[in-house]
Design a protein around this motif. Structure first.
Motif, PDB file in Angstrom:
ATOM      1  N   LEU A  45       0.833  -1.202   0.000  1.00  0.00           N
ATOM      2  CA  LEU A  45       0.000   0.000   0.000  1.00  0.00           C
ATOM      3  C   LEU A  45       0.871   1.258   0.000  1.00  0.00           C
ATOM      4  CD1 LEU A  45      -2.763   1.370   0.136  1.00  0.00           C
ATOM      5  CD2 LEU A  45      -2.629   1.168   2.640  1.00  0.00           C
ATOM      6  N   GLU A  46       1.911   1.264   0.816  1.00  0.00           N
ATOM      7  CA  GLU A  46       2.809   2.419   0.856  1.00  0.00           C
ATOM      8  C   GLU A  46       3.484   2.635  -0.493  1.00  0.00           C
ATOM      9  OE1 GLU A  46       5.429   1.849   4.190  1.00  0.00           O
ATOM     10  OE2 GLU A  46       3.788   2.014   5.633  1.00  0.00           O
ATOM     11  N   TYR A  48       2.303   1.652  -3.425  1.00  0.00           N
ATOM     12  CA  TYR A  48       1.269   2.087  -4.354  1.00  0.00           C
ATOM     13  C   TYR A  48       1.010   3.587  -4.203  1.00  0.00           C
ATOM     14  CZ  TYR A  48      -3.174   2.481  -6.774  1.00  0.00           C
ATOM     15  OH  TYR A  48      -4.173   2.870  -7.631  1.00  0.00           O
ATOM     16  N   GLU A  49       0.891   4.044  -2.950  1.00  0.00           N
ATOM     17  CA  GLU A  49       0.619   5.471  -2.725  1.00  0.00           C
ATOM     18  C   GLU A  49       1.816   6.347  -3.121  1.00  0.00           C
ATOM     19  OE1 GLU A  49      -0.855   5.555   1.376  1.00  0.00           O
ATOM     20  OE2 GLU A  49      -2.847   5.948   0.543  1.00  0.00           O
ATOM     21  N   LYS A  50       3.017   5.824  -2.938  1.00  0.00           N
ATOM     22  CA  LYS A  50       4.209   6.582  -3.339  1.00  0.00           C
ATOM     23  C   LYS A  50       4.238   6.752  -4.856  1.00  0.00           C
ATOM     24  CE  LYS A  50       9.224   6.477  -3.177  1.00  0.00           C
ATOM     25  NZ  LYS A  50      10.423   5.700  -2.896  1.00  0.00           N
ATOM     26  N   ASN A  52       1.535   6.395  -6.975  1.00  0.00           N
ATOM     27  CA  ASN A  52       0.293   6.880  -7.580  1.00  0.00           C
ATOM     28  C   ASN A  52      -0.390   8.007  -6.816  1.00  0.00           C
ATOM     29  OD1 ASN A  52       0.053   4.820  -9.798  1.00  0.00           O
ATOM     30  ND2 ASN A  52       0.162   3.478  -8.016  1.00  0.00           N
ATOM     31  N   GLY A  53       0.154   8.414  -5.717  1.00  0.00           N
ATOM     32  CA  GLY A  53      -0.482   9.457  -4.915  1.00  0.00           C
ATOM     33  C   GLY A  53      -1.328   8.846  -3.808  1.00  0.00           C
ATOM     34  N   CYS A  54      -1.594   9.656  -2.806  1.00  0.00           N
ATOM     35  CA  CYS A  54      -2.332   9.180  -1.626  1.00  0.00           C
ATOM     36  C   CYS A  54      -3.781   8.860  -1.973  1.00  0.00           C
ATOM     37  CB  CYS A  54      -2.293  10.232  -0.523  1.00  0.00           C
ATOM     38  SG  CYS A  54      -0.661  10.421   0.193  1.00  0.00           S
ATOM     39  N   LEU A  55      -4.293   7.869  -1.280  1.00  0.00           N
ATOM     40  CA  LEU A  55      -5.686   7.467  -1.435  1.00  0.00           C
ATOM     41  C   LEU A  55      -6.506   8.034  -0.283  1.00  0.00           C
ATOM     42  CD1 LEU A  55      -5.053   3.691  -2.249  1.00  0.00           C
ATOM     43  CD2 LEU A  55      -5.788   5.437  -3.866  1.00  0.00           C
ATOM     44  N   ALA A  60      -7.784   3.625   0.680  1.00  0.00           N
ATOM     45  CA  ALA A  60      -6.612   2.980   1.260  1.00  0.00           C
ATOM     46  C   ALA A  60      -7.009   1.689   1.981  1.00  0.00           C
ATOM     47  CB  ALA A  60      -5.911   3.928   2.224  1.00  0.00           C
TER      48      ALA A  60
END
Length: 84
Positions: A45-46, A48-50, A52-55, A60
């Motif tokens: 998840l971290e 992915y957010e790094k 693609n941007g925060c969810l 999330a």
């Protein structure tokens, strides 16, 4: 003297028999005894957010659950879970 020769021959004979019965022992090792799917899901998840941007909170949570469920399904062998 005869007893000494017999003893020496016996030692050699039994040593040869012992060596002949020797078998190679193969050791099977696993890289990991268990998979902590919570850690795997959090790491993914971290990343992915790094990338693609925060969810949002809900996004999330859903993405974490997808990563977690995938990890569990990929590790069907008996594994220790953080829920034990």
């Amino acid at each position: 003297m005869k007893k000494m020769i017999f003893t020496a021959l016996s030692v050699v004979a039994f040593s040869g028999a012992a060596i002949a019965k020797t078998e190679e022992v193969k050791e099977v090792k696993k890289d990991t005894l268990f998979t902590n799917c919570s850690t795997v899901a959090q790491d993914k998840l971290e990343k992915y957010e790094k990338d693609n941007g925060c969810l949002s909170g809900t996004g999330a949570t859903l993405m974490y659950k997808l990563f977690y469920d995938r990890c569990v399904s990929d590790n069907k062998e008996a594994h220790i879970s953080e829920n034990w």
